[in-house]
Design an enzyme around this catalytic site. Structure first.
Site, PDB file in Angstrom:
ATOM      1  N   HIS A  14       0.816  -1.215   0.000  1.00  0.00           N
ATOM      2  CA  HIS A  14       0.000   0.000   0.000  1.00  0.00           C
ATOM      3  C   HIS A  14       0.852   1.268   0.000  1.00  0.00           C
ATOM      4  O   HIS A  14       0.379   2.339  -0.382  1.00  0.00           O
ATOM      5  CB  HIS A  14      -0.973   0.001   1.193  1.00  0.00           C
ATOM      6  CG  HIS A  14      -0.345   0.292   2.520  1.00  0.00           C
ATOM      7  ND1 HIS A  14      -0.006  -0.700   3.425  1.00  0.00           N
ATOM      8  CD2 HIS A  14       0.019   1.457   3.111  1.00  0.00           C
ATOM      9  CE1 HIS A  14       0.514  -0.165   4.513  1.00  0.00           C
ATOM     10  NE2 HIS A  14       0.542   1.154   4.349  1.00  0.00           N
ATOM     11  N   ASP A  44      -0.534  -7.541   0.962  1.00  0.00           N
ATOM     12  CA  ASP A  44       0.050  -6.218   1.197  1.00  0.00           C
ATOM     13  C   ASP A  44       1.574  -6.276   1.329  1.00  0.00           C
ATOM     14  O   ASP A  44       2.150  -5.690   2.228  1.00  0.00           O
ATOM     15  CB  ASP A  44      -0.562  -5.573   2.449  1.00  0.00           C
ATOM     16  CG  ASP A  44      -0.284  -4.073   2.522  1.00  0.00           C
ATOM     17  OD1 ASP A  44       0.025  -3.478   1.473  1.00  0.00           O
ATOM     18  OD2 ASP A  44      -0.360  -3.514   3.631  1.00  0.00           O
ATOM     19  N   GLY A 119       4.669   5.990   8.780  1.00  0.00           N
ATOM     20  CA  GLY A 119       6.112   5.814   8.626  1.00  0.00           C
ATOM     21  C   GLY A 119       6.602   4.488   9.175  1.00  0.00           C
ATOM     22  O   GLY A 119       7.688   4.034   8.822  1.00  0.00           O
ATOM     23  N   ASN A 120       5.804   3.875  10.060  1.00  0.00           N
ATOM     24  CA  ASN A 120       6.161   2.552  10.571  1.00  0.00           C
ATOM     25  C   ASN A 120       5.737   1.432   9.622  1.00  0.00           C
ATOM     26  O   ASN A 120       6.308   0.331   9.651  1.00  0.00           O
ATOM     27  CB  ASN A 120       5.536   2.287  11.939  1.00  0.00           C
ATOM     28  CG  ASN A 120       6.266   2.952  13.083  1.00  0.00           C
ATOM     29  OD1 ASN A 120       5.696   3.754  13.816  1.00  0.00           O
ATOM     30  ND2 ASN A 120       7.540   2.622  13.238  1.00  0.00           N
ATOM     31  N   SER A 121       4.723   1.697   8.789  1.00  0.00           N
ATOM     32  CA  SER A 121       4.235   0.664   7.872  1.00  0.00           C
ATOM     33  C   SER A 121       5.350   0.171   6.961  1.00  0.00           C
ATOM     34  O   SER A 121       6.138   0.961   6.442  1.00  0.00           O
ATOM     35  CB  SER A 121       3.105   1.218   7.005  1.00  0.00           C
ATOM     36  OG  SER A 121       1.961   1.466   7.770  1.00  0.00           O
TER      37      SER A 121
END
Length: 208
Positions: A14, A44, A119-121
């Site tokens: 994503h 994902d 930002g952690n994804s």
């Protein structure tokens, strides 16, 4: 994060979906373009190939068995939350496995109590053996959840399990995955794990 060689990066799909340009930035300020070479939209997960090999040394990562994780097991992640506010300093967050499934019983995901922000994804999720057991993916949207349920969710976050990561990598060409996990890249082992792997963790920006 860099997972098997200096030219390959794994992240959440994503983050790069629909992007005309993908940029990968390293902590030393170096950055390069990248392209998607393999994707699993339902899981994902996206594999990226860097246009240019960065002149850095990267650590070995071991693919752990997510099936062995249990409720309450401690986990941690490394990433770059809210870069616009906090900057490009690598940040550590820890928590536990809150559930062995995700939204609506999704068995490809863990629910985790690790605090995460934008930002952690796409960042790695490690167990206490420093094995990669997932990829941080998402959290419940507080506003939408409150509108539907009348309650604001508190620290309900999710990660894609390493079992799915392994399946995806096994299908991707040139990932060098073997039965023991990622093929090790020799690095000095005189420092802490987080110090050794800090170069592996990168910030990815998809420009649409």
């Amino acid at each position: 994060f860099v997972f098997n060689s200096s030219n390959n990066v794994i992240t959440c799909y994503h983050i790069v979906k629909g992007a005309k340009e993908i940029w990968v930035k390293f902590q030393n300020g170096d950055e390069t373009r990248a392209r998607v070479v393999f994707k699993d939209e339902s899981g994902d997960i996206a594999l990226l190939n860097l246009d240019r090999t960065p002149g850095q040394q990267f650590a070995s990562l071991v693919l752990g068995d997510s099936k062995k994780m249990q409720l309450g097991d401690k986990v941690f992640t490394l990433g770059f939350p809210i870069v616009s506010l906090l900057g490009m300093e690598l940040r550590y967050n820890e928590g536990v496995i809150s559930a062995l499934s995700g939204v609506k019983g999704d068995t490809n995901s863990f629910q985790i109590s690790v605090p995460i922000q934008n930002g952690n994804s796409g960042g790695p999720l490690f167990n206490q053996k420093n094995e990669l057991i997932g990829i941080v993916s998402s959290s419940l949207d507080a506003r939408n959840t409150a509108e539907i349920t009348g309650n604001f969710p508190q620290n309900i976050n999710f990660a894609v399990k390493s079992a799915l990561v392994g399946n995806v990598l096994a299908q991707a060409p040139g990932t060098m995955l073997n039965n023991a996990g990622f093929v090790p890249i020799p690095t000095p082992k005189t420092s802490s794990f987080t110090e050794r792997v800090k170069n592996n963790i990168v910030f990815i920006e998809g420009k649409k």
